[in-house]
Design a protein around this motif. Structure first.
Motif, short mmCIF file in Angstrom:
data_model
loop_
_atom_site.label_atom_id
_atom_site.label_comp_id
_atom_site.label_asym_id
_atom_site.label_seq_id
_atom_site.Cartn_x
_atom_site.Cartn_y
_atom_site.Cartn_z
N MET B 1 23.51 113.59 38.25
CA MET B 1 23.93 115.00 38.28
C MET B 1 24.48 115.39 36.92
N ASN B 2 23.99 116.46 36.40
CA ASN B 2 24.37 116.86 35.06
C ASN B 2 25.23 118.12 35.12
N ILE B 3 26.43 117.96 35.67
CA ILE B 3 27.30 119.12 35.83
C ILE B 3 28.65 118.82 35.21
N CYS B 4 29.13 119.71 34.42
CA CYS B 4 30.50 119.59 33.96
C CYS B 4 31.03 120.99 33.72
N SER B 5 32.30 121.10 33.64
CA SER B 5 32.89 122.43 33.52
C SER B 5 32.91 122.88 32.07
N ALA B 6 32.29 124.03 31.81
CA ALA B 6 32.25 124.54 30.45
C ALA B 6 33.64 124.94 30.00
N ARG B 7 34.41 125.50 30.86
CA ARG B 7 35.78 125.89 30.54
C ARG B 7 36.51 125.84 31.86
N PRO B 8 37.38 124.88 32.04
CA PRO B 8 38.01 124.71 33.35
C PRO B 8 38.58 126.05 33.82
N ARG B 187 21.42 133.50 47.65
CA ARG B 187 20.00 133.62 48.01
C ARG B 187 19.77 134.70 49.07
N VAL B 188 20.81 135.05 49.81
CA VAL B 188 20.67 136.18 50.74
C VAL B 188 20.44 137.47 49.96
N PHE B 189 21.09 137.58 48.80
CA PHE B 189 20.94 138.79 47.99
C PHE B 189 19.66 138.78 47.16
N HIS B 190 19.32 137.63 46.58
CA HIS B 190 18.28 137.63 45.54
C HIS B 190 17.12 136.70 45.80
N GLY B 191 16.91 136.34 47.07
CA GLY B 191 15.71 135.56 47.40
C GLY B 191 15.65 134.27 46.61
N ASN B 192 14.64 134.19 45.72
CA ASN B 192 14.38 132.97 44.96
C ASN B 192 15.34 132.84 43.77
N ALA B 193 16.64 133.05 44.02
CA ALA B 193 17.61 133.00 42.92
C ALA B 193 17.66 131.60 42.33
N SER B 194 17.87 131.53 41.02
CA SER B 194 17.89 130.23 40.34
C SER B 194 19.21 129.51 40.56
N GLY B 195 20.26 130.25 40.91
CA GLY B 195 21.59 129.65 41.00
C GLY B 195 22.41 129.87 39.74
N LEU B 196 21.81 130.53 38.76
CA LEU B 196 22.50 130.74 37.49
C LEU B 196 23.76 131.59 37.67
N ARG B 211 17.39 125.55 36.34
CA ARG B 211 17.39 125.41 37.79
C ARG B 211 16.83 124.05 38.19
N GLY B 212 17.16 123.60 39.38
CA GLY B 212 16.66 122.32 39.86
C GLY B 212 17.55 121.82 40.98
N THR B 213 17.21 120.66 41.52
CA THR B 213 18.03 120.05 42.56
C THR B 213 18.43 118.66 42.10
N PRO B 214 19.58 118.50 41.49
CA PRO B 214 20.55 119.56 41.17
C PRO B 214 20.15 120.30 39.90
N PRO B 215 20.74 121.45 39.67
CA PRO B 215 20.49 122.14 38.39
C PRO B 215 21.13 121.38 37.24
N SER B 216 20.64 121.65 36.04
CA SER B 216 21.29 121.11 34.83
C SER B 216 22.19 122.21 34.27
N ILE B 217 23.47 121.88 34.14
CA ILE B 217 24.45 122.86 33.64
C ILE B 217 25.27 122.19 32.56
N ARG B 218 25.22 122.74 31.34
CA ARG B 218 26.10 122.14 30.33
C ARG B 218 26.74 123.21 29.46
N PRO B 219 27.98 122.93 29.03
CA PRO B 219 28.68 123.90 28.19
C PRO B 219 28.02 123.95 26.82
N VAL B 220 28.05 125.12 26.20
CA VAL B 220 27.45 125.28 24.87
C VAL B 220 28.57 125.31 23.84
N THR B 221 28.41 124.51 22.80
CA THR B 221 29.40 124.46 21.72
C THR B 221 29.27 125.71 20.85
#
Lengths: 362, 362
Positions: B1-8, B187-196, B211-221
């Protein structure tokens, strides 16, 4: 060498030769501007008017072109699609002068090979690519192509010069020799020109072009009639400046710029498939996408965007700017039967509206 | 899983929480529209106004987002860049009801999980992704995010719902559980929402999302401050309809459509490099290119194009539509010191102008 004639064209004068229209030529010679009242309506076809001839006179013409897809990207090696117009440059050659002299029918231009004006330098460059006997006589030029509008006026001038000198002096050039000579002249006008304009002018019809030594030029098979409307909605910008602007944008984000150019090339080849398969919706989509891609390179304007939207809202399957952008023309593909609607919608915002039907390949 | 908090961001209320502004919510609940006279000027920050609380009250907020680059392409698997806004949804939870009830502070919305309106269905979807004890209490919602403008109002609503229910019931969720629950509502609002949208809201700061299962989310420097102006220049269009329109265009020229999506992804990653290297010109260029690429997918409008040009002409290094297009907002990157100029230029054509500075990463 991958060259063949898309539609054999020996350069004889066409019956649809039009009176000149459009702004002053940017390269020092003027074409008469028609009645300003006409400049807001569709371009009307006058009765053919020919320059006077004598038995020793040689008369040849070469058409302008409209870029269906691929401008700017073609400079960077991607394919482009261009169609010959019925607007043309016509040149009369009469023997006499030991060294060549070129004038225009309006009297505003009088030059010779090597003169410092751009036409003189182009003439010099063309002569250097031809046998020495080509360099004599009196030339008179007349053009119906609005210069600086992205419709290939300088490419057609160079192509017509090569044709008339070849015919007058019986030079028996092959297609590549013609193109090489015309391109030498074209580069005086447009610097890093791809050669597409003189190629479209010399080969006629609809061609797919990729720059190179030699370039790749092949005719495109057309399955269904393509009704095109070309409309000039603003004065044209300088092609060389626009090409340089695009280069600067690419340099400031190379990965993005290269991907955009490649995507334009992909749209061009997808469009070739659509044209061959009679898929007008797909071709229209390719044109719409290509317009957006040109926008992403910074070459569209508010006037061009507005005209493109007008065309789409009035029966065009697709529309885009054509040529270098920054002003100039758009080209729209009318849905079957909608050519008059598209033309009428564009007339109020255009100084020239030219229609053109590309007929199915036999 | 590639998730971390960009700014707590623990969801505590921000001092810059704004009064609501913007048109009626498209999903059945209304936010008050501020004085129409204010709608043509810059969005002013009022004194913080809080909803009343008691010791048993839990209050959480979640921010809206602005898409810096990558909208539409992100639906098809390309990366996108999103920044959390200071505009936010705030939700108060009070214990009491055995089954959950949700109202808005203006009194226009009163729903429960499973009610046929969209908020009721979203609440139901979120509860199904949470432990059973989450489903009780009284919720009151207040939003400062103009809905339907592409600023992530529904994603922020879902994120705030997850946060307030987690805090009220001490659920101790991990980041992925939060995102999964919020995305179920989105997804109720936007159907095929990416989760962004819920990801940008939950993680805060500036993130690169795939997007993905799980999505890739990383903070940008971030190397240098990024001064952004977000301006709403037209009512927003329906996101799902715009996503479907793009799909139709891609289907009508698949090779071209796929290449455009990939090119957007390339621009996104080039922009990440520019942001990390402090190259504002490159980032501006990426935004300009991205706007053209979105135009090639048919989602821009004359009003959006005009606003983008205005911003560029008044000190923006780059500008583009943001969100689904067809109306809604633009985002502009102001050159150093030019934020007031860009804001002033956009004010006359905007119903809301919001400024935002993304500060360098420590």
């Amino acid at each position: 060498m991958n060259i063949c004639s898309a539609r054999p064209d020996d350069g004889t004068i066409r019956s649809t030769f039009l009176l000149p229209s459009g702004p002053d030529a940017p390269y020092g010679w003027r074409v008469p501007v028609t009645d300003p009242a006409r400049r807001t309506g569709p371009h009307r076809i006058p009765s053919p008017q020919r320059m006077s001839t004598s038995p020793r006179t040689t008369l040849r013409s070469a058409p302008g072109k409209v870029l269906l897809l691929g401008e700017h990207a073609v400079v960077h090696g991607e394919p482009a699609l261009a169609a010959a117009l019925e607007l043309a440059v016509e040149i009369r050659h009469e023997p006499g002068n030991a060294t060549l002299r070129l004038r225009d029918s309006g009297g505003g231009l009088d030059t010779r090979p090597g003169h410092p004006d751009r036409v003189g330098r182009a003439l010099e460059a063309i002569l250097q690519a031809l046998p020495p006997e080509a360099g004599s006589g009196e030339l008179t030029v007349r053009s119906s192509i609005p210069p600086g509008a992205g419709l290939g006026s300088s490419g057609a001038l160079c192509a017509a010069l090569v044709r008339v000198l070849e015919a007058a002096h019986d030079l028996q050039l092959d297609p590549m020799q013609r193109l090489t000579a015309a391109l030498a002249g074209e580069r005086v006008f447009h610097g890093n020109a791809s050669g597409l304009d003189p190629a479209a002018s010399l080969f006629g019809g609809l061609i797919r072009f990729v720059r190179g030594t030699p370039p790749s030029i092949r005719p495109v098979t057309i399955a269904r009639p393509l009704d095109l409307v070309v409309a000039q909605v603003a004065p044209g910008a300088d092609t060389r400046r626009m090409v340089d602007d695009v280069q600067r944008r690419i340099d400031s984000l190379p990965a993005g710029g290269r991907a955009i150019l490649r995507t334009i090339g992909i749209c061009v080849d997808a469009a070739v498939d659509c044209i061959g398969g009679g898929d007008l919706d797909g071709l229209g989509q390719a044109m719409d996408m290509n317009h957006g891609l040109l926008t992403s390179l910074g070459v569209s304007t508010e006037a061009l965007d507005h005209a493109v939207r007008l065309a789409r809202a009035h029966g065009a399957a697709g529309a885009k700017l054509t040529g270098a952008g920054g002003g100039g023309c758009i080209v729209a593909l009318a849905r079957p039967g909608r050519l008059p609607d598209v033309r009428s919608a564009l007339a109020p915002v255009s100084s020239l509206v030219h229609t053109l039907t590309l007929h199915p390949t036999p």
